[in-house]
Design an enzyme around this catalytic site. Structure first.
Site, PDB file in Angstrom:
ATOM      1  N   CYS A   1       0.814  -1.218   0.000  1.00 46.47           N
ATOM      2  CA  CYS A   1       0.000   0.000   0.000  1.00 46.47           C
ATOM      3  C   CYS A   1       0.839   1.254   0.000  1.00 46.47           C
ATOM      4  O   CYS A   1       0.500   2.241  -0.662  1.00 46.47           O
ATOM      5  CB  CYS A   1      -0.954  -0.012   1.173  1.00 46.47           C
ATOM      6  SG  CYS A   1      -0.126  -0.177   2.766  1.00 46.47           S
TER       7      CYS A   1
ATOM      8  N   HIS B   1      -2.045   0.933   7.189  1.00 47.17           N
ATOM      9  CA  HIS B   1      -2.392   1.178   5.795  1.00 47.17           C
ATOM     10  C   HIS B   1      -1.992   2.603   5.441  1.00 47.17           C
ATOM     11  O   HIS B   1      -1.889   3.468   6.310  1.00 47.17           O
ATOM     12  CB  HIS B   1      -3.905   0.981   5.616  1.00 47.17           C
ATOM     13  CG  HIS B   1      -4.336   0.933   4.195  1.00 47.17           C
ATOM     14  ND1 HIS B   1      -3.735   0.151   3.238  1.00 47.17           N
ATOM     15  CD2 HIS B   1      -5.352   1.567   3.550  1.00 47.17           C
ATOM     16  CE1 HIS B   1      -4.329   0.303   2.078  1.00 47.17           C
ATOM     17  NE2 HIS B   1      -5.322   1.176   2.232  1.00 47.17           N
TER      18      HIS B   1
ATOM     19  N   ASP C   1      -8.002   5.485  -2.767  1.00 45.68           N
ATOM     20  CA  ASP C   1      -7.186   4.379  -2.253  1.00 45.68           C
ATOM     21  C   ASP C   1      -6.786   3.465  -3.395  1.00 45.68           C
ATOM     22  O   ASP C   1      -7.587   2.652  -3.858  1.00 45.68           O
ATOM     23  CB  ASP C   1      -7.960   3.604  -1.187  1.00 45.68           C
ATOM     24  CG  ASP C   1      -7.052   2.593  -0.496  1.00 45.68           C
ATOM     25  OD1 ASP C   1      -5.880   2.456  -0.916  1.00 45.68           O
ATOM     26  OD2 ASP C   1      -7.514   1.956   0.469  1.00 45.68           O
TER      27      ASP C   1
END
Lengths: 347, 692
Positions: B427, B471, B487
């Site tokens: 991520c 994250h 995202d």
């Protein structure tokens, strides 16, 4: 100031704990205070509380409260450990001045165990006495003696710090019964002390100690020749000489044999002589002003003589009276009772 | 003279050597020491642990006579060596760890000097404080139990040291201690609840020299994937209403908006904060349906984690201009705070003025040329920033991008390599690349770091968010809309956002691959999962109700009780509790004492008579008959002669007589009357001899 306070405190304690040979310890007479460790622990709890506050740590609060509560519970436990304990003087011992005089005490704790009890008087101590619930436990506490006479311990300290040693609970036993302290034997410089009675003077010097004469009080039927008239003239006692052997006569240990000697010293000489006679198992009698012990042998006789020497000229201490004979308080000249017998009879 | 000499010699004899501590007591002390060191295992250096074990072992062997304790020189030598090692390892840093090590070192050295009972007490005090210090570091229920057991061992040891030779000392010691605890527990609980939780008297932060697992305020592409190897708890959340869907659980922590080299940083320096303690308590009032409580593990940072569109309810967190939440002080212990969901999209209201536009468009002057030109190309192709974002996300979705915990190294122009060559990343990689491209396209963008997801605890009571839920995602400024979440991970690996990391990397098999001990690793073992969740629940409630019971919770609780209870009232209540407890304990003792005395009413009357005699200066003697005592009493106080004799006769009659009316109420009353008369007579001043 401190001295005045101390004597007030002593008076108060003495009033609160009157003399008795038996005492049941309870709320009325148990004292309790934190020990040094207890005070430090209190400080530690405070520090822990501050740590808890400063770090806003609930668990430290919890630990602090937990330990604090346990400390209070321990205080009660310490008190309880002593409370209910019953202590009785069952026998006061005898011995020479300067010796440790054994006092036999009986401890009973009817309701619960009394653990790790210590008894102390003057310098002597008896630690770690465990008295199981309902059982009687006899202990012997040796109390130091300093001079002849009645040994009435001013106070026997009964103390316990169980379970944690953070508190000490204590009380005192102030026995009525006195121990007997014989004079400390001192050898007399010259052997001039044996004085023979009456007609038998010439045969008197018997060194082997095999005399078989006995002196006893007059009984009905005794011949008048046998009465020791000389003695009667002196003491007013009618004594009969019982002859069992041909040779020798009883050796008399006489108070009056040491002219010009201090009374206490005379008693010390006599004590030494009694011991000597007892050691060689010779027959002897003791002649004290106001008291005559007829010739005899054996340990019981020697004992009787020593006892007579010990209490010569002294009165049995009154109960409750401040007469700590032979204890250190007296030795230091603090107690009022000391003057009563040291003063008199000195040349 | 002779006597004086005698005295002196006796005094010399009586100064006995200090009482030696018994081995039976010592073993308790050593056991407690060993137990209390356990919670320190992760902060104490190995050498210190080893030396402590050697020193305590040495002491024990010396007790059993197998070795000798070192002499003074040797002791000094050992001390100097250990202190030197300590100084060498500490290197002048002062942290909680170094302070704790010094403390432990002192205890260890004390072992060689523990000979007398006094030393035992010194160690006892130190170890009790060691238990206290342990609570600063670990507050979980099992550590607390270990600490309390350690203290209990000490208390049993104290009993042994005070009575070393009683049979069954251990068993009776535990029983006695247990009884004390049971009896005092209500008081402890009351004190715990009502003792006023004051503000710290002075602030001493727990400066820890140890790095905590958790997100940090800089991000290089590999950072978060290493975090993903940890199943440590980050925080737990209780919702007043429904728990939001998994994909909506974005816990924002901090914003990284400045790219230097390949590292993302916070754009502005963080404001200076005075050292001090964080307010750890967010209150215990009823949760409203749109509220949630977060119980965060210590991070040593000021960041609080919150869902988007949240507002602070408890006053230990403050909202920043960026819509983030901050504590006043670093969270060096577990902190609880309460938030509220707004659901009105107010997080996007921040206007992007010229200054902040520049801030969120910042890019390094060189590097990643392909990504730069790709951004410019997008900007040239689309007018609408939304379209640009959509285009970028569909590129991620449609092309062969992989979400992986094992990305290859991308040392030069990492973003270019990721976007156009390797297409494998975590991520953090994708968030960095997305922000870079958006900024190149002229859209203000920033990286948000926090957590995404969270698994339900036992019975779904609360959510547990763990470190592997860490994250990073992107927020882009869209005109008319404000900051919108973008995202890229959701486009590449939707399972990560819908179900979590475990699902997302299931194929790869890399989930917690280095964490053998974590129960989360064995997700398919239902029993293990269940047990670990139950344990977590116990700890959660412990943490929430016991550990976290501080000022705000106390005030909340008190506000539910009638009467306005403030700090001062709490003080009064505490004093009252202590007073009542002491009084109660005293009364119980007195009652126990009386009860025994009063089993027999006659016995009670007789003992009252004995007390009267005692008071009148006629102590009762052992084995004395009532008549003898009466005679002596009469002698001391002639006024009572008649009554005393009569009383003694009655006592004799009751105990030894065979009269038919023995034991009747009339007899008892008569005795009581006689006693009362006797008392009056005895107390009459004219007849009482002066005392003392």
């Amino acid at each position: 100031m401190l001295k005045a306070f101390r004597s007030r405190w002593q008076r108060w304690v003495n009033q609160r704990i009157p003399r008795a040979d038996q005492r049941v310890f309870g709320q009325r007479n148990i004292f309790i205070l934190p020990t040094g460790a207890g005070v430090v622990f209190g400080g530690l709890l405070l520090i822990m509380l501050i740590t808890g506050i400063n770090y806003q740590n609930s668990l430290i609060y919890l630990l602090t409260f937990l330990l604090g509560a346990v400390v209070v519970a321990a205080m009660h436990q310490t008190h309880r450990n002593l409370s209910g304990l019953e202590l009785t003087v069952i026998q006061a011992g005898e011995g020479f001045a300067g010796d440790m005089i054994p006092f036999r005490l009986r401890a009973v704790s009817p309701r619960h165990d009394s653990l790790a009890i210590s008894l102390a008087c003057d310098d002597s101590q008896l630690n770690q006495q465990h008295i199981a619930s309902g059982q009687q436990e006899d202990v012997t506490l040796a109390i130091p003696s300093y001079q002849r006479g009645y040994l009435q311990p001013e106070r026997i300290l009964v103390e316990t710090r169980f379970p944690f040693g953070l508190f000490k609970a204590w009380s005192w036993l102030r026995p009525v019964t006195s121990g007997i302290v014989y004079p400390n034997p001192i050898a007399a410089p010259d052997v001039i002390s044996t004085v023979e009675d009456g007609e038998e003077q010439s045969q008197a010097r018997s060194v082997d100690g095999n005399d078989h004469a006995d002196i006893r009080p007059w009984r009905e039927g005794d011949l008048s020749q046998r009465v020791q008239w000389k003695r009667y003239a002196r003491t007013g006692e009618m004594m009969i000489t019982d002859w069992e052997g041909e040779q020798g006569s009883p050796h008399w240990l006489d108070f009056d044999a040491f002219k010009g000697v201090d009374r206490e010293l005379r008693l010390a000489y006599l004590a030494h002589q009694v011991m000597e006679r007892a050691r060689t198992n010779s027959r002897f009698g003791l002649n004290l002003p106001g008291q005559v012990i007829g010739p005899d042998t054996g340990a019981a006789h020697a004992n009787r003589c020593l006892k007579a020497l010990a209490i010569f000229g002294l009165e049995q201490p009154r109960e409750g009276g401040p007469l700590p004979h032979g204890t250190r308080a007296n030795e230091n000249g603090k107690a009022a009772g000391s003057a009563s017998f040291v003063g008199e009879g000195q040349a | 003279m002779i006597r004086r000499l005698l005295n002196r010699s006796r005094a010399a004899v009586s100064t006995q050597p200090a009482e030696l501590v018994s081995g039976r007591a010592l073993i308790w002390l050593i056991a407690s020491f060993a137990l209390l060191l356990v919670p320190q295992w992760d902060r104490l250096p190995i050498w210190l642990m080893a030396s402590c074990a050697v020193l305590a072992g040495w002491r024990w062997l010396a007790q059993s006579g197998r070795v000798r304790l070192p002499g003074r020189w040797m002791r000094t030598g050992i001390m100097l060596v250990l202190v030197a090692v300590y100084i060498a390892t500490v290197q002048g840093r002062f942290t909680v760890e170094t302070a704790a090590s010094f403390f432990v070192l002192a205890v260890g050295l004390k072992w060689l000097e523990t000979r007398s009972v006094r030393d035992f007490y010194v160690l006892f005090f130190i170890l009790v404080y060691l238990a206290t210090v342990n609570f600063l570091f670990h507050q979980e229920i099992h550590w607390s139990v270990i600490n309390l057991v350690g203290v209990a061992l000490l208390l049993v040891g104290l009993q042994v040291v005070n009575a070393p030779d009683i049979p069954g000392a251990m068993k009776s010691g535990w029983r006695r201690l247990g009884m004390m605890l049971v009896k005092t527990l209500p008081i402890v609980v009351l004190l715990f609840v009502f003792f006023p939780r004051m503000a710290p008297l002075w602030s001493v932060p727990l400066v820890s020299g140890e790095a905590r697992t958790g997100i940090s305020d800089t991000m290089t592409p590999g950072d978060i994937s290493s975090l993903a190897q940890s199943s440590e708890r980050a925080f737990r959340v209780t919702f007043g209403g429904e728990i939001p869907a998994y994909r909506d659980r974005y816990w924002r922590g901090l914003i990284l908006d400045r790219l230097v080299g390949d590292t993302w940083q916070q754009g502005f320096g963080q404001p200076f904060r005075r050292p001090g303690r964080v307010a750890v308590d967010g209150g215990v009032g009823e949760l409203e349906t749109d509220q949630y409580d977060v119980l965060m593990e210590p991070t040593d940072q000021t960041w609080a984690f919150a869902l988007e569109d949240s507002a602070a309810v408890s006053d230990n967190v403050k909202r920043t201009d960026e819509g983030l939440f901050r504590f006043d002080r670093p969270a060096d212990t577990a902190v609880r705070y309460r938030m509220e969901l707004l659901n009105d999209g107010t997080s996007g209201t921040l206007a992007a003025g010229p200054e902040s536009t520049r801030r969120y468009l910042q890019l390094p002057s060189s590097g990643n040329p392909r990504a730069r030109s790709y951004g410019e190309e997008l900007s040239a192709r689309y007018d609408d920033p939304r379209a640009i974002v959509q285009q970028l996300l569909s590129r991620f979705r449609e092309q062969e991008y992989f979400y992986t915990l094992r990305p290859p190294a991308m040392p030069d122009n990492g973003i270019d390599t990721l976007l156009f060559d390797v297409k494998r990343g975590f991520c953090a990689h994708y968030a960095g690349a997305t922000t870079f491209v958006l900024r190149a396209a002229g859209i203000p963008a920033r990286i948000v770091v926090g957590y995404q997801g969270g698994e339900p605890g036992a019975d779904g009571e609360y959510l547990i968010v763990r470190q592997y839920d860490a994250h990073a995602w992107v927020e882009a400024w869209l005109p008319g809309e404000g900051w919108a979440r973008v995202d890229p991970t959701a486009a590449i690996a939707p399972q990560r956002i819908e179900f979590g990391l475990r699902e997302a990397v299931a194929e790869e098999g890399s989930f917690l691959e280095n964490d053998w001990t974590s129960p989360q690793r064995y997700g398919d073992m239902a029993v293990l999962q269940w047990a670990s969740l139950q344990l977590d629940r116990m700890n959660y409630h412990w943490q929430r109700w016991v550990v976290g019971y501080q000022g705000q919770s106390q005030m909340d609780l008190m506000s539910r009780l009638p009467g306005g209870i403030g700090m001062r009232e709490l003080g009064y209540i505490t004093a009252g509790i202590v007073g009542v407890a002491l009084l109660l304990a005293g009364l119980i003792t007195a009652w126990q004492y009386r009860r025994v005395e009063s089993r027999d009413p006659y016995g009670r009357v007789v003992s009252r008579w004995h007390r009267l005699c005692d008071r009148s200066g006629v102590p009762v003697r052992y084995g004395e008959t009532p008549s003898q005592l009466a005679a002596r009493l009469s002698a001391a106080k002639p006024a009572v002669a008649g009554t005393a004799t009569a009383f003694a006769r009655m006592v004799n009659k009751h105990y030894y007589g065979r009269e038919p009316d023995a034991g009747s109420q009339g007899e008892l009353n008569k005795m009581k009357r006689l006693l009362a008369t006797m008392k009056r007579q005895a107390d009459r001043p004219s007849t009482s001899p002066s005392k003392g």
